[in-house]
Design an enzyme around this catalytic site. Sequence first.
Site, PDB file in Angstrom:
ATOM      1  N   ASP A  34      49.402  48.944  81.102  1.00 50.76           N
ATOM      2  CA  ASP A  34      49.785  48.102  82.555  1.00 50.76           C
ATOM      3  C   ASP A  34      51.026  48.407  82.842  1.00 50.76           C
ATOM      4  OD1 ASP A  34      49.138  46.464  84.399  1.00 50.76           O
ATOM      5  OD2 ASP A  34      48.905  44.730  83.189  1.00 50.76           O
ATOM      6  N   GLU A  73      53.867  51.243  87.020  1.00 48.57           N
ATOM      7  CA  GLU A  73      54.347  51.964  88.276  1.00 48.57           C
ATOM      8  C   GLU A  73      55.826  52.684  88.270  1.00 48.57           C
ATOM      9  OE1 GLU A  73      51.197  49.580  88.373  1.00 48.57           O
ATOM     10  OE2 GLU A  73      53.464  48.703  87.883  1.00 48.57           O
ATOM     11  N   ASP A 128      45.032  44.529  89.900  1.00 48.29           N
ATOM     12  CA  ASP A 128      44.800  43.055  90.388  1.00 48.29           C
ATOM     13  C   ASP A 128      44.014  42.819  91.516  1.00 48.29           C
ATOM     14  OD1 ASP A 128      46.180  43.121  87.781  1.00 48.29           O
ATOM     15  OD2 ASP A 128      47.941  42.247  88.634  1.00 48.29           O
TER      16      ASP A 128
END
Length: 836
Positions: free
Chosen positions: A445, A448, A523
Amino acid sequence: MRLLVCALASSLLVSHAVILAADQTSLQPIGAVASTARTVQGVSLTAADGSTVAVSILAPDLVRVRTLFAGQKPALDHSWAISKTDWPATPFQFSEDAAAVTLTTAELKIVIARDPLLIEFRDAATGRVLNADARPMARDPQTGAVGTAKKLGYEEHFYGLGEKAARLDKRRGKFVMWTSDTPGYVEGTDPIYQSIPFYVGLEAGVAYGLFYDNAWRSTFEFGHLTQESANYTADGGELNYYFFAGPSLKKVVSRYTELTGRMPLPPLWSLGHQQSRYSYYPDKLVEHIAQQYRAHDLPLDVLYLDIHYMDGYRVFTWDKSRFPDPAAMTRRLAEQGIRVVTIIDPGVKHEPDGRAAEGRAGPLGPPSPSQNAASANTASARYSVYDEGAKHDFFLRQTDGSVYVGEVWPGKAVFVDYTKEDARRWWGEQHRALTDVGIAGIWTDMNEPADFLDPSGKRHEKIRFDDLGQHTPYNGLRNTFALNMTRATYEGLQRLKPNERPFVVTRAGYAGIQRYAVKWTGDNNATFASLSLNVPMFASLGLSGEAFVGADIPGFIGRGDGELLARSYQIAAFSPFFRNHTAIDSYDKEPWRFGRTYEDIARKFIKLRYQFLPFLYTTMEEASRTGLPLFRPLVLNFQDDENTATIDDQFMVGDALLAAPVTRAAQREREVYFPAGTWFDYWTGAQLAGGETRVVAAPLDHLPLYVRGGAIVPSTISMSHTGEKPWNPLHFDVYPDAHGAATGSLYEDDGLSPAYQKGALRRTTLSYTDRKLTLAAEGAFQPAARTFEVTVHGVVANAVLVDGVPLPADAWSRNADNSVSLRLSDNGHARVVELR
């Protein structure tokens, strides 16, 4: 996984204010062709301004165009996205005259005009123009931005670009490639988590593909503000693209995944139902959730641990007060058929002086006793992950030589330079702290990568990636960060658990991410508006090479309600990744939390998922071989039907099932478009004619679901988890087309190990024609003895023969819905069933 919902609006505004890739007004066009040289794979062009263009034929339908503009520094011919580089020689014809250079393969004619330098791709047989430059390739010598402009077809549709919060057809849209942490995204939020610079064009039933292999921030405009062109612009790097000729969408997607790699065959358990929340702790709560699932007769294969299992949010550690014996916990859960997957973020807590400081302040729950104890320690309490990474120079550095320090959940944090091979190997080895105690998979997670100090990435511009010694600027490789992190994770799990297939989940990614990770769409919101994005987002990801995708059920942010839960499960039951998840400050979303009515609906579709596992696993195996996704837009299967070009509220499951979910509150009927052909209502067996739109009932507990005539669909009985029992009986539903024919297959192996790569598999092919069904199996894998149950729909019979011998009356039946059902043993040999 992000909590800071209250700061969402401001963070998105900051992010999107900065993310404006260069437009094309400042770009200077490449010069005219001054000279040419034939090469082994194609042609090398030298322009009057000193630029060079290499046009390389990799296959009859695949061409690479790589441009080095005048004044541009040459770079290594290397890509983190490309999987296949050893293409066999492709025969082609070369010709040139005063106006153009032409390369011709069995499928393509590439015409390169000399002045101005324009490239055109034509169908070799028909001469039809498939794709052509509208303007010459160009570059801004001041900023380094590069770009192309392709002619825009008047009726052209555009698909792909990976994960975009947008509809299926991207025509008239503008989209940015810049991996971004965007919690609570809505339709139109752009960019979001992934950057896949690949798209497919389709006009008049003919498809092509373009992959721009450039990881700099870039922009695609598909006739956004102009009628003349579809534009691509990147802030830096090379103009390096691949052209894929169709004419079929399936062929383009398959060739693209041959180039960038295909999804490896996943373990069977990863197709089961999965449950998560931010966060389940302590261990007693984790086991309580498992017990509740079993008590409520809800199938479950996986439970997730979010960041609170860690010691102060330090990756590869355990909070011993919350999880005193994780190995014992995973053993107890395994006895119930439940595996555990843990989250791992890329941020490594910055602790050069030992464990003196704890995690980031915020609404994350109180620190545990072990965290308080760690805070009292001095430098004698060392964090080995940080220490080893610092010692071996594995963390990202800036232009002044300093290690970059950002901020995520553990507070100050450093980030691994995954472009270093030894750093990737070291990172993979760190997972031993998890696999040694029974953790089955890894959820990557925040990759990015997210940084609370600057969501836009502006603060990171001084970072340099090693990148095989090229010391590439951060802006040139940010988009590949997750690709290389998941690679390190996947390859680490391969080494640590060589007898099991790795399972890795990711939020971010770049082209090629499908080689290493499952993609979940981040999300999302617990709203019907968010649910309505599931179909176009999953379909777009599938057309971009990512076959294993899914979204949080019924949405990560917000409470949602029982109706949303029910409708979410109806889509999720047929999406590859099947996980219920929620935010730390959101209401519990396990199915029983919403009351009996909605729990019953969720149970119905979870069990339906397990019944379809033989079909789903077979279709996923096909995806691992061909690149074609399980979750498909209708246009992928019916591209000659113009009516399917923009349908993104229905989807196909493989080539057999058509689902028409409800994605609006209080809706109890909907329109369904049926492509030409014969269709069967899955629930009733009723036969329908295609080529029209019908209004169908869709009560809350019902998913309009149909089977294509011509398909044979395998299924089995439901079970509490994928490993509870063998697929026995195995059921085959035969749905003949208008000509009375149908085909299908079943793939089987041990569901866990890589032994299938060495032939330990079984493939059963089924063919029905002239009222005869033939079953033939091949392969070394031997399943346990079982019974085959066959139902042939839309027929009547007075007798049934198996291998020429009449079946006794108690082994077959005529059904009220004009179908015939029968039972026979699987003897491992070919069987022939004849209806008379």
